[in-house]
Every structure is written in C-alpha cells, then in structure tokens.
Write an enzyme that holds these catalytic residues in place. Structure first.
Site, PDB file in Angstrom:
ATOM      1  N   CYS A  34       0.907  -1.173  -0.178  1.00 16.81           N
ATOM      2  CA  CYS A  34       0.128  -0.060   0.090  1.00 16.81           C
ATOM      3  C   CYS A  34       0.843   1.139   0.010  1.00 16.81           C
ATOM      4  O   CYS A  34       1.749   1.508   0.992  1.00 16.81           O
ATOM      5  CB  CYS A  34      -0.919  -0.044   1.500  1.00 16.81           C
ATOM      6  SG  CYS A  34      -1.976   1.574   1.511  1.00 16.81           S
ATOM      7  N   CYS A  37       0.204   3.623   3.474  1.00 19.14           N
ATOM      8  CA  CYS A  37       0.507   3.348   4.661  1.00 19.14           C
ATOM      9  C   CYS A  37       1.519   4.276   5.311  1.00 19.14           C
ATOM     10  O   CYS A  37       2.501   4.309   4.408  1.00 19.14           O
ATOM     11  CB  CYS A  37       0.680   1.892   4.727  1.00 19.14           C
ATOM     12  SG  CYS A  37      -0.855   0.760   5.119  1.00 19.14           S
ATOM     13  N   HIS A  91      -5.155   1.323   7.461  1.00 19.29           N
ATOM     14  CA  HIS A  91      -5.273   0.956   6.282  1.00 19.29           C
ATOM     15  C   HIS A  91      -6.633   0.647   5.686  1.00 19.29           C
ATOM     16  O   HIS A  91      -6.739   0.776   4.542  1.00 19.29           O
ATOM     17  CB  HIS A  91      -4.421  -0.227   5.973  1.00 19.29           C
ATOM     18  CG  HIS A  91      -4.203  -0.788   4.861  1.00 19.29           C
ATOM     19  ND1 HIS A  91      -3.777  -0.103   3.333  1.00 19.29           N
ATOM     20  CD2 HIS A  91      -4.931  -1.987   4.283  1.00 19.29           C
ATOM     21  CE1 HIS A  91      -3.843  -0.837   2.451  1.00 19.29           C
ATOM     22  NE2 HIS A  91      -4.449  -2.108   2.630  1.00 19.29           N
ATOM     23  N   ASN A 131     -13.916   8.770  -3.920  1.00 24.54           N
ATOM     24  CA  ASN A 131     -14.662   7.563  -4.351  1.00 24.54           C
ATOM     25  C   ASN A 131     -14.417   6.257  -3.402  1.00 24.54           C
ATOM     26  O   ASN A 131     -13.310   6.231  -3.206  1.00 24.54           O
ATOM     27  CB  ASN A 131     -14.184   7.180  -5.709  1.00 24.54           C
ATOM     28  CG  ASN A 131     -14.211   8.297  -6.914  1.00 24.54           C
ATOM     29  OD1 ASN A 131     -15.390   8.962  -6.767  1.00 24.54           O
ATOM     30  ND2 ASN A 131     -13.331   8.552  -7.872  1.00 24.54           N
ATOM     31  N   HIS A 142      -6.789   2.089   0.873  1.00 19.64           N
ATOM     32  CA  HIS A 142      -6.531   2.933   2.088  1.00 19.64           C
ATOM     33  C   HIS A 142      -7.437   4.115   1.810  1.00 19.64           C
ATOM     34  O   HIS A 142      -7.399   4.768   0.882  1.00 19.64           O
ATOM     35  CB  HIS A 142      -4.975   3.111   2.052  1.00 19.64           C
ATOM     36  CG  HIS A 142      -4.594   3.762   3.165  1.00 19.64           C
ATOM     37  ND1 HIS A 142      -3.571   3.042   3.817  1.00 19.64           N
ATOM     38  CD2 HIS A 142      -4.793   4.887   3.815  1.00 19.64           C
ATOM     39  CE1 HIS A 142      -3.222   3.883   4.982  1.00 19.64           C
ATOM     40  NE2 HIS A 142      -4.225   4.899   4.957  1.00 19.64           N
ATOM     41  N   HIS A 144      -8.924   7.470   1.356  1.00 16.90           N
ATOM     42  CA  HIS A 144      -8.151   8.839   0.887  1.00 16.90           C
ATOM     43  C   HIS A 144      -9.185   9.437   0.074  1.00 16.90           C
ATOM     44  O   HIS A 144     -10.277   8.895  -0.617  1.00 16.90           O
ATOM     45  CB  HIS A 144      -7.125   8.439  -0.137  1.00 16.90           C
ATOM     46  CG  HIS A 144      -7.433   7.373  -1.418  1.00 16.90           C
ATOM     47  ND1 HIS A 144      -7.706   6.196  -1.514  1.00 16.90           N
ATOM     48  CD2 HIS A 144      -7.634   8.087  -2.781  1.00 16.90           C
ATOM     49  CE1 HIS A 144      -7.867   5.778  -2.660  1.00 16.90           C
ATOM     50  NE2 HIS A 144      -7.794   6.760  -3.288  1.00 16.90           N
ATOM     51  N   GLN A 146      -9.487  12.663  -2.902  1.00 16.76           N
ATOM     52  CA  GLN A 146      -8.673  13.443  -4.267  1.00 16.76           C
ATOM     53  C   GLN A 146      -9.246  14.616  -4.238  1.00 16.76           C
ATOM     54  O   GLN A 146     -10.395  15.300  -3.849  1.00 16.76           O
ATOM     55  CB  GLN A 146      -8.947  12.700  -5.413  1.00 16.76           C
ATOM     56  CG  GLN A 146      -8.620  11.370  -5.716  1.00 16.76           C
ATOM     57  CD  GLN A 146      -8.560  10.742  -7.114  1.00 16.76           C
ATOM     58  OE1 GLN A 146      -8.065  11.103  -7.718  1.00 16.76           O
ATOM     59  NE2 GLN A 146      -9.575   9.404  -7.132  1.00 16.76           N
TER      60      GLN A 146
HETATM   61 ZN    ZN Z   1      -2.570   1.356   3.607  1.00 17.93          ZN
END
Ligand code: ZN
Ligand code: ZN
Ligand code: FE
Length: 335
Positions: A34, A37, A91, A131, A142, A144, A146
């Site tokens: 990932c 992470c 994560h 998304n 993970h 997140h 944008q």
């Molecule tokens: Zn991660």
C-alpha cells in the site's frame, strides 16, 4: 521514459472540456504494497492526514500537449493539480471509522488544500471528492480523497452557479437556503442535523440513496468555515457514512463530492454543499447511469425519494448506535 501528454480537448457540441492524459494506463490496480500506509516511500511516519501528489495525474503544472488546435478542435494544456489526501494512517475503513480528531484534521486539510490550490493564478476551481468501493473503480482501499484543481469551472458547477445567480438576482436570497427551508418544512426527507450542517435526501435526488449535506449558514467554501463548522462537518461526515454502512450488511460504495464556489469569481450567491451518490438501488442491485441517463442526461428514479429517505432514517438510527458502541457520541440529532 515514455512521453506524457496532459491536455484539454474541447467538445464543441457539449461545450465542455475533456481532460486527456496519455500516461494514466500505468495506474496501480489492487496489487503490491500500500503506497499510503505509514512507512511507504512517499508517506513516512508521524502523520494523521497527509496530502500527496497523485503519481499519475490527469492534470499537471508542466503539462504538454500532443498537438495544436485546429478549427473547432481546440486543445489547451492540461494545467492543474491532482492531489491525494490520505485521511488516516489506518489501512482500512470508511470516514465513520476514523478517530474523530483525525477526521477534524481531514476537514481542515481539505480547506487548506483548497486555499493553496485556489491561490494559483491559473486555477479556476478546486473540487475535493472521495470515491469508495470496488464498483466505483477505486484502485486503492486505504481511505483517501482526491482534490482536482482545474483551469476551468466544470459544467455541473457552472449550471449550479447559473441557477443560484438567477435566484439571487430575482429573489434577493439564496436558492440553497430556500431548499433547506423547504426540506425542513416537509421534513420527510430530512436525516440529520448538527450545529453547522444538515443532511437530507433531496426532493430531486437522481441516485436512489443520494444524500446532500448543506451548510446551515450561507457560506461559499470550505475555507470560510468557522472552527465550530469544521467540527460539525467532520461530525456529519462520520454520521452519514455510519448511516450508509448500516443500510445493508456491507460497507456501501459511494462517490462524495464537495461543491464550493469558484476560486476567482465573486459569487456571493453560491452555497457550500456536499453530495453523496451511492451506486446501489437495492441491497443486491446497482443503479447504472445507462442509456437514458448518459444519452439524455435524464435520470429515472425507480421508487419514491420519500421511501428511500425512510430507509435511510432507519439506517441512521442503527448507525448512531454503532458509533456509540465504539465510543463516539454524535454532536447533532436524527430528524
Ligand atoms: Zn494502507
Ligand atoms: Zn445559502
Ligand atoms: Fe451541487
């Protein structure tokens, strides 16, 4: 290194820019370590929220075009920024799983990133979005968001601007403030409110479980929020995602979009709001934007919004119980 092109191509029929980038094919797809992470090459340690450059940006500050404009076929540099906001060192999970102080930092970060990107003279619009879920095509699990910083105001926002500007001119008041009043009057589609924000399934929903979150105060962008409103936004995000994840027996995929005022125009009539578009229409059925939706931009809604709102209200109760069991007491109340 392979040549990279980032350009805007004008669609003269729809009067809209298409963002064309030639090196997006190399994106990571659910494989390997990932990259978000702690301890990954780009992340390091000791952070709660981290903003990174998208490694495969659709837009970039040093954009190069593949060709010249010709007649109707206008080409411009794909100038802009694509950022990734890693929301937590954890994560897995959704916004509802992020510790509250961390989530507050996330909202502050979106505000800060908006301010920074808007200060670029070429940037006209900054749009944070999130998304979630494989069906939406998310390549990294993970948590997140944008942020795209665009050298133009995108068509959907232009349409909203036009409507809000007209209402403001004709009625001397705000279109979204009025929608909020109407939702409060009718009540049946309201979901949750705290000091700063109100969540509801709008009268005019396009997606079955679409939810909008409006700032209670007439405010144009994330950068104008008070400290209390920042905390309120974190709260409503936690509650709304807990609601969604209590609707069925799985974590609900969705798109989340932040609609704020453009960077450069003086648009006092614009009202900050968030829009969630989940893809499901039932537990085991997706709502596709298909022929009529894409080909006509006309959405069909296969039940009553009031019925879907009732389902979400039930899910909201469960979501609040779930949050409480994990030690989080919501700051607002279900409606
Ligand atoms: Zn991660
Ligand atoms: Zn307003
Ligand atoms: Fe909007």
């Amino acid at each position: 290194m392979e040549e990279a092109y980032n350009e805007l191509r004008w669609n003269p029929l729809l009067e809209a820019w298409i963002i064309v980038s030639s090196r997006r094919r190399g994106r990571p797809w659910r494989s390997g370590q990932c990259p978000f992470c702690p301890g990954a090459p780009e992340t390091g340690y000791g952070w709660d929220v981290l903003t990174l450059d998208n490694r495969f940006p659709a837009l970039r500050a040093d954009a190069r075009t593949s060709r010249e404009s010709k007649d109707l076929y206008e080409v411009r540099a794909g100038y802009g920024y694509c950022k990734v906001v890693v929301e937590t060192p954890q994560h897995e999970g959704d916004l509802s799983d992020i510790p509250f102080e961390n989530l507050v930092k996330y909202v502050r970060e979106l505000s800060q990133v908006t301010r920074e990107l808007c200060s670029d003279p070429e940037i006209q619009y900054v749009m944070p979005f999130r998304n979630k879920g494989e069906v939406i095509g998310v390549s990294l699990t993970h948590p997140h968001s944008q942020v795209y910083a665009l050298p133009f105001i995108p068509p959907r926002v232009q349409r909203e601007l036009k409507s809000m500007e007209r209402y403001w001119r004709e009625r001397k008041s705000c279109l979204l403030c009025r929608i909020l009043e109407l939702e409060e009057e009718e009540g049946v589609r309201l979901l949750y409110a705290n000091d700063g924000f109100t969540a509801f399934l709008p009268f005019f929903a396009m997606w079955p479980y679409e939810v909008h979150i409006y700032a209670n105060r007439h405010v144009g962008s994330l950068t104008e929020l008070s400290e209390l409103e920042v905390v309120s936004l974190a709260d409503v995000l936690k509650v709304a995602t807990a609601m969604y994840n209590s609707l069925f027996d799985f974590s609900l995929p969705y798109m989340l979009i932040f609609h704020q005022k453009p960077c450069k125009l003086n648009t006092e009539y614009y009202h900050l709001h968030l829009e969630f578009y989940p893809l499901h229409r039932e537990r085991d059925k997706l709502k596709y934007a298909a022929g009529i939706e894409w080909g006509a931009w006309t959405f069909t809604y296969d039940s009553l919004p009031e019925e879907k709102a009732a389902e979400l209200r039930e899910a909201l109760k469960k979501g609040l119980v779930e949050l409480r069991s994990k030690g989080y007491e919501a700051r607002g109340k279900p409606l």
